[in-house]
Design a protein around this motif. Structure first.
Motif, PDB file in Angstrom:
ATOM      1  N   ARG A  30       0.858  -1.202   0.000  1.00 36.20           N
ATOM      2  CA  ARG A  30       0.000   0.000   0.000  1.00 36.20           C
ATOM      3  C   ARG A  30       0.890   1.246   0.000  1.00 36.20           C
ATOM      4  O   ARG A  30       2.120   1.145   0.102  1.00 36.20           O
ATOM      5  CB  ARG A  30      -0.974   0.006   1.187  1.00 36.20           C
ATOM      6  N   GLY A  31       0.224   2.401  -0.103  1.00 38.44           N
ATOM      7  CA  GLY A  31       0.943   3.671  -0.025  1.00 38.44           C
ATOM      8  C   GLY A  31       2.019   3.805  -1.087  1.00 38.44           C
ATOM      9  O   GLY A  31       1.859   3.375  -2.237  1.00 38.44           O
ATOM     10  N   ARG A  61      -5.016  -6.653   3.218  1.00 40.97           N
ATOM     11  CA  ARG A  61      -4.251  -5.434   2.926  1.00 40.97           C
ATOM     12  C   ARG A  61      -3.325  -5.608   1.717  1.00 40.97           C
ATOM     13  O   ARG A  61      -2.678  -4.659   1.288  1.00 40.97           O
ATOM     14  CB  ARG A  61      -3.438  -5.016   4.149  1.00 40.97           C
ATOM     15  N   ASP A  82       8.420  -9.546   6.767  1.00 42.75           N
ATOM     16  CA  ASP A  82       8.083  -8.702   7.907  1.00 42.75           C
ATOM     17  C   ASP A  82       9.393  -8.089   8.391  1.00 42.75           C
ATOM     18  O   ASP A  82      10.288  -8.803   8.876  1.00 42.75           O
ATOM     19  CB  ASP A  82       7.420  -9.545   9.013  1.00 42.75           C
ATOM     20  N   VAL A  83       9.477  -6.780   8.242  1.00 48.01           N
ATOM     21  CA  VAL A  83      10.720  -6.065   8.542  1.00 48.01           C
ATOM     22  C   VAL A  83      11.109  -6.208  10.022  1.00 48.01           C
ATOM     23  O   VAL A  83      12.280  -6.090  10.380  1.00 48.01           O
ATOM     24  CB  VAL A  83      10.514  -4.580   8.131  1.00 48.01           C
ATOM     25  N   ASP A  84      10.115  -6.490  10.888  1.00 48.04           N
ATOM     26  CA  ASP A  84      10.383  -6.627  12.328  1.00 48.04           C
ATOM     27  C   ASP A  84      10.864  -8.023  12.707  1.00 48.04           C
ATOM     28  O   ASP A  84      11.146  -8.277  13.879  1.00 48.04           O
ATOM     29  CB  ASP A  84       9.102  -6.355  13.143  1.00 48.04           C
ATOM     30  N   ALA A 112       9.291   0.282   3.726  1.00 49.85           N
ATOM     31  CA  ALA A 112       8.375   0.033   4.852  1.00 49.85           C
ATOM     32  C   ALA A 112       8.755   0.928   6.032  1.00 49.85           C
ATOM     33  O   ALA A 112       9.935   1.107   6.324  1.00 49.85           O
ATOM     34  CB  ALA A 112       8.437  -1.432   5.265  1.00 49.85           C
ATOM     35  N   GLY A 113       7.747   1.477   6.689  1.00 53.34           N
ATOM     36  CA  GLY A 113       8.046   2.330   7.832  1.00 53.34           C
ATOM     37  C   GLY A 113       6.814   2.543   8.685  1.00 53.34           C
ATOM     38  O   GLY A 113       5.686   2.302   8.240  1.00 53.34           O
ATOM     39  N   VAL A 114       7.049   2.961   9.921  1.00 57.45           N
ATOM     40  CA  VAL A 114       5.931   3.296  10.817  1.00 57.45           C
ATOM     41  C   VAL A 114       6.160   4.668  11.440  1.00 57.45           C
ATOM     42  O   VAL A 114       7.296   5.086  11.641  1.00 57.45           O
ATOM     43  CB  VAL A 114       5.728   2.260  11.956  1.00 57.45           C
ATOM     44  N   TYR A 194       9.729   8.741  15.616  1.00 57.62           N
ATOM     45  CA  TYR A 194       9.913   8.655  14.161  1.00 57.62           C
ATOM     46  C   TYR A 194      11.124   9.474  13.722  1.00 57.62           C
ATOM     47  O   TYR A 194      11.980   9.013  12.971  1.00 57.62           O
ATOM     48  CB  TYR A 194       8.642   9.177  13.487  1.00 57.62           C
ATOM     49  N   PRO A 224      10.217  11.434   0.320  1.00 62.63           N
ATOM     50  CA  PRO A 224       9.185  11.397  -0.732  1.00 62.63           C
ATOM     51  C   PRO A 224       8.329  12.642  -0.855  1.00 62.63           C
ATOM     52  O   PRO A 224       7.476  12.713  -1.749  1.00 62.63           O
ATOM     53  CB  PRO A 224       8.294  10.209  -0.319  1.00 62.63           C
ATOM     54  N   GLY A 225       8.536  13.658  -0.006  1.00 66.32           N
ATOM     55  CA  GLY A 225       7.591  14.775   0.075  1.00 66.32           C
ATOM     56  C   GLY A 225       6.539  14.441   1.129  1.00 66.32           C
ATOM     57  O   GLY A 225       6.586  13.361   1.741  1.00 66.32           O
ATOM     58  N   THR A 229      -0.972   9.517   1.915  1.00 65.23           N
ATOM     59  CA  THR A 229      -1.086   8.066   2.120  1.00 65.23           C
ATOM     60  C   THR A 229      -1.680   7.879   3.518  1.00 65.23           C
ATOM     61  O   THR A 229      -1.965   8.869   4.199  1.00 65.23           O
ATOM     62  CB  THR A 229       0.297   7.395   2.085  1.00 65.23           C
TER      63      THR A 229
HETATM   64  P1  NDP Z   1       1.960   3.900   4.735  1.00 62.37           P
HETATM   65  O1  NDP Z   1       1.635   3.943   6.184  1.00 62.37           O
HETATM   66  O2  NDP Z   1       0.919   4.281   3.769  1.00 62.37           O
HETATM   67  O3  NDP Z   1       2.532   2.446   4.355  1.00 62.37           O
HETATM   68  C1  NDP Z   1       3.525   1.882   5.166  1.00 62.37           C
HETATM   69  C2  NDP Z   1       3.965   0.570   4.558  1.00 62.37           C
HETATM   70  O4  NDP Z   1       4.958  -0.016   5.409  1.00 62.37           O
HETATM   71  C3  NDP Z   1       2.824  -0.455   4.451  1.00 62.37           C
HETATM   72  O5  NDP Z   1       2.989  -1.224   3.293  1.00 62.37           O
HETATM   73  C4  NDP Z   1       3.027  -1.311   5.697  1.00 62.37           C
HETATM   74  O6  NDP Z   1       2.499  -2.618   5.595  1.00 62.37           O
HETATM   75  C5  NDP Z   1       4.552  -1.344   5.705  1.00 62.37           C
HETATM   76  N1  NDP Z   1       5.074  -1.827   6.981  1.00 62.37           N
HETATM   77  C6  NDP Z   1       4.987  -1.268   8.199  1.00 62.37           C
HETATM   78  N2  NDP Z   1       5.566  -2.071   9.114  1.00 62.37           N
HETATM   79  C7  NDP Z   1       6.022  -3.159   8.449  1.00 62.37           C
HETATM   80  C8  NDP Z   1       6.705  -4.344   8.826  1.00 62.37           C
HETATM   81  N3  NDP Z   1       7.031  -4.589  10.099  1.00 62.37           N
HETATM   82  N4  NDP Z   1       7.030  -5.233   7.871  1.00 62.37           N
HETATM   83  C9  NDP Z   1       6.711  -5.008   6.585  1.00 62.37           C
HETATM   84  N5  NDP Z   1       6.049  -3.932   6.157  1.00 62.37           N
HETATM   85  C10 NDP Z   1       5.709  -3.015   7.087  1.00 62.37           C
HETATM   86  O7  NDP Z   1       3.239   4.838   4.555  1.00 62.37           O
HETATM   87  P2  NDP Z   1       3.820   5.569   3.254  1.00 62.37           P
HETATM   88  O8  NDP Z   1       3.595   4.728   2.075  1.00 62.37           O
HETATM   89  O9  NDP Z   1       3.359   6.965   3.279  1.00 62.37           O
HETATM   90  O10 NDP Z   1       5.377   5.595   3.644  1.00 62.37           O
HETATM   91  C11 NDP Z   1       6.357   4.820   3.002  1.00 62.37           C
HETATM   92  C12 NDP Z   1       7.724   5.322   3.459  1.00 62.37           C
HETATM   93  O11 NDP Z   1       7.838   6.721   3.170  1.00 62.37           O
HETATM   94  C13 NDP Z   1       7.947   5.175   4.968  1.00 62.37           C
HETATM   95  O12 NDP Z   1       9.264   4.767   5.202  1.00 62.37           O
HETATM   96  C14 NDP Z   1       7.728   6.587   5.487  1.00 62.37           C
HETATM   97  O13 NDP Z   1       8.421   6.834   6.673  1.00 62.37           O
HETATM   98  C15 NDP Z   1       8.244   7.427   4.331  1.00 62.37           C
HETATM   99  N6  NDP Z   1       7.721   8.798   4.307  1.00 62.37           N
HETATM  100  C16 NDP Z   1       6.393   9.037   4.039  1.00 62.37           C
HETATM  101  C17 NDP Z   1       5.928  10.333   4.005  1.00 62.37           C
HETATM  102  C18 NDP Z   1       4.503  10.670   3.703  1.00 62.37           C
HETATM  103  O14 NDP Z   1       4.157  11.868   3.708  1.00 62.37           O
HETATM  104  N7  NDP Z   1       3.633   9.714   3.403  1.00 62.37           N
HETATM  105  C19 NDP Z   1       6.828  11.492   4.266  1.00 62.37           C
HETATM  106  C20 NDP Z   1       8.193  11.103   4.546  1.00 62.37           C
HETATM  107  C21 NDP Z   1       8.611   9.801   4.542  1.00 62.37           C
HETATM  108  P3  NDP Z   1       1.138  -3.106   6.367  1.00 62.37           P
HETATM  109  O15 NDP Z   1       0.006  -2.835   5.412  1.00 62.37           O
HETATM  110  O16 NDP Z   1       1.380  -4.558   6.611  1.00 62.37           O
HETATM  111  O17 NDP Z   1       1.026  -2.295   7.617  1.00 62.37           O
END
Ligand code: NDP
Length: 272
Positions: A30-31, A61, A82-84, A112-114, A194, A224-225, A229
């Motif tokens: 996603r995202g 998802r 799973d990144v964790d 992937a990020g939280v 974060y 990414p800006g 998402t």
């Molecule tokens: P989203 O929250 O929309 O998506 C996050 C993604 O990371 C999902 O696919 C989620 O999967 C995955 N993820 C989280 N934890 C894990 C895990 N333990 N293992 C595998 N996958 C995992 O975020 P964005 O798409 O917006 O962000 C993507 C990246 O961009 C991130 O690193 C974020 O920090 C960075 N970023 C985003 C910004 C923004 O404005 N959106 C700004 C700056 C940076 P699942 O569906 O399973 O949860």
């Protein structure tokens, strides 16, 4: 119109001349990750395999990703990661290694990020730990486990220099990690765990630059800006499509001169 046709012909002939690459993206369900899969699979650049990784490939998802993968069954491989979870990272690296062989993995995107929205006074050790697990320890373990495949790709390329077609790791960071910009951004988005985790990801990347320069593996950090998402929310400045268009252009342009660069999706440097 003629100029546009000319550009398409040029892109197609460049694409035919370039060797095919293998790419891996984490958080691809996603995202921004899902949008990267869409755009990379549709780009003229020849692709061998696109490993689209997510933690629950069979869950609800991941439906959009699975639908996309069905349209490109020869290119997109959906893999559990799973990144964790170190076991899952090791299994994924083994699986990818068995498919890419001596050609290796050309481009690894740690996306992937939280994000937990917390102030310093609210942040719990558990929140800090959780954010570090996903945003720092995960990318570190992924780099360690996939390093043999990145090295294979660099060797197989056979030409000097660095590029994302040869062997590269792109870590998705954030302007919130920038210490020089904190006065402009803190009040609006404290997100203490974060910010600290992304600043640590930046340092992890610079350590990799120093340690792996001799292997001719390129490292870069991209912001990414502020994107609409789930993480960015509805008030973000841009759509995922625009962000990823920009990041793909930036990734395609990276050379050894940008090894260790911290850039936004337009290619502008972000102050550390
Ligand atoms: P989203 O929250 O929309 O998506 C996050 C993604 O990371 C999902 O696919 C989620 O999967 C995955 N993820 C989280 N934890 C894990 C895990 N333990 N293992 C595998 N996958 C995992 O975020 P964005 O798409 O917006 O962000 C993507 C990246 O961009 C991130 O690193 C974020 O920090 C960075 N970023 C985003 C910004 C923004 O404005 N959106 C700004 C700056 C940076 P699942 O569906 O399973 O949860």
């Amino acid at each position: 119109m003629q100029a546009l046709r000319g550009r398409i012909v040029q892109a197609e002939s460049q694409a035919m001349a370039a060797p095919s690459v293998s790419v891996l993206i984490t958080g691809a369900n996603r995202g921004l990750g899902l949008e990267m899969v869409k755009q990379i699979v549709e780009a003229p650049r020849p692709l061998r395999t696109l490993f689209a990784c997510c933690r629950d490939p069979d869950g609800p998802r991941a439906e959009a990703l699975q639908t996309l993968a069905k349209k490109h069954p020869d290119i997109i491989s959906v893999v559990r990661l799973d990144v964790d979870d170190l076991c899952s990272i090791k299994q994924c690296a083994q699986h990818v290694g068995s498919l890419v062989g001596t050609g290796g993995l050309n481009l690894l995107i740690n996306n992937a990020g939280v994000l937990i929205r917390n102030t310093l006074q609210e942040t719990s050790p558990e929140e800090m730990q959780k954010t570090f697990n996903t945003n720092v320890i995960g990318p570190m373990s992924i780099l360690q486990e996939f390093l043999p495949h990145l090295r294979s790709a660099a060797k197989a390329c056979g030409t000097p220099g660095m590029s994302t077609s040869k062997a590269a790791v792109v870590n998705i960071s954030s302007t919130l990690a920038s210490m020089q910009r904190i006065q402009q951004t803190y009040e609006f988005t404290p997100a203490v765990s974060y910010r600290i985790s992304k600043a640590a990801l930046n340092m992890l990347t610079m350590c990799a630059v120093e340690e792996l320069r001799k292997d001719e593996i390129l490292f870069s950090l991209l912001h990414p800006g502020w994107v609409r998402t789930e993480m960015g929310g509805e008030d973000g400045d841009i759509e995922a499509q625009e962000s990823v268009l920009g990041m793909c252009d930036v990734m395609a342009s990276l050379t050894e001169k940008q090894n260790g660069a911290f850039l936004d999706y337009k290619g502008n440097p972000i102050p550390w």
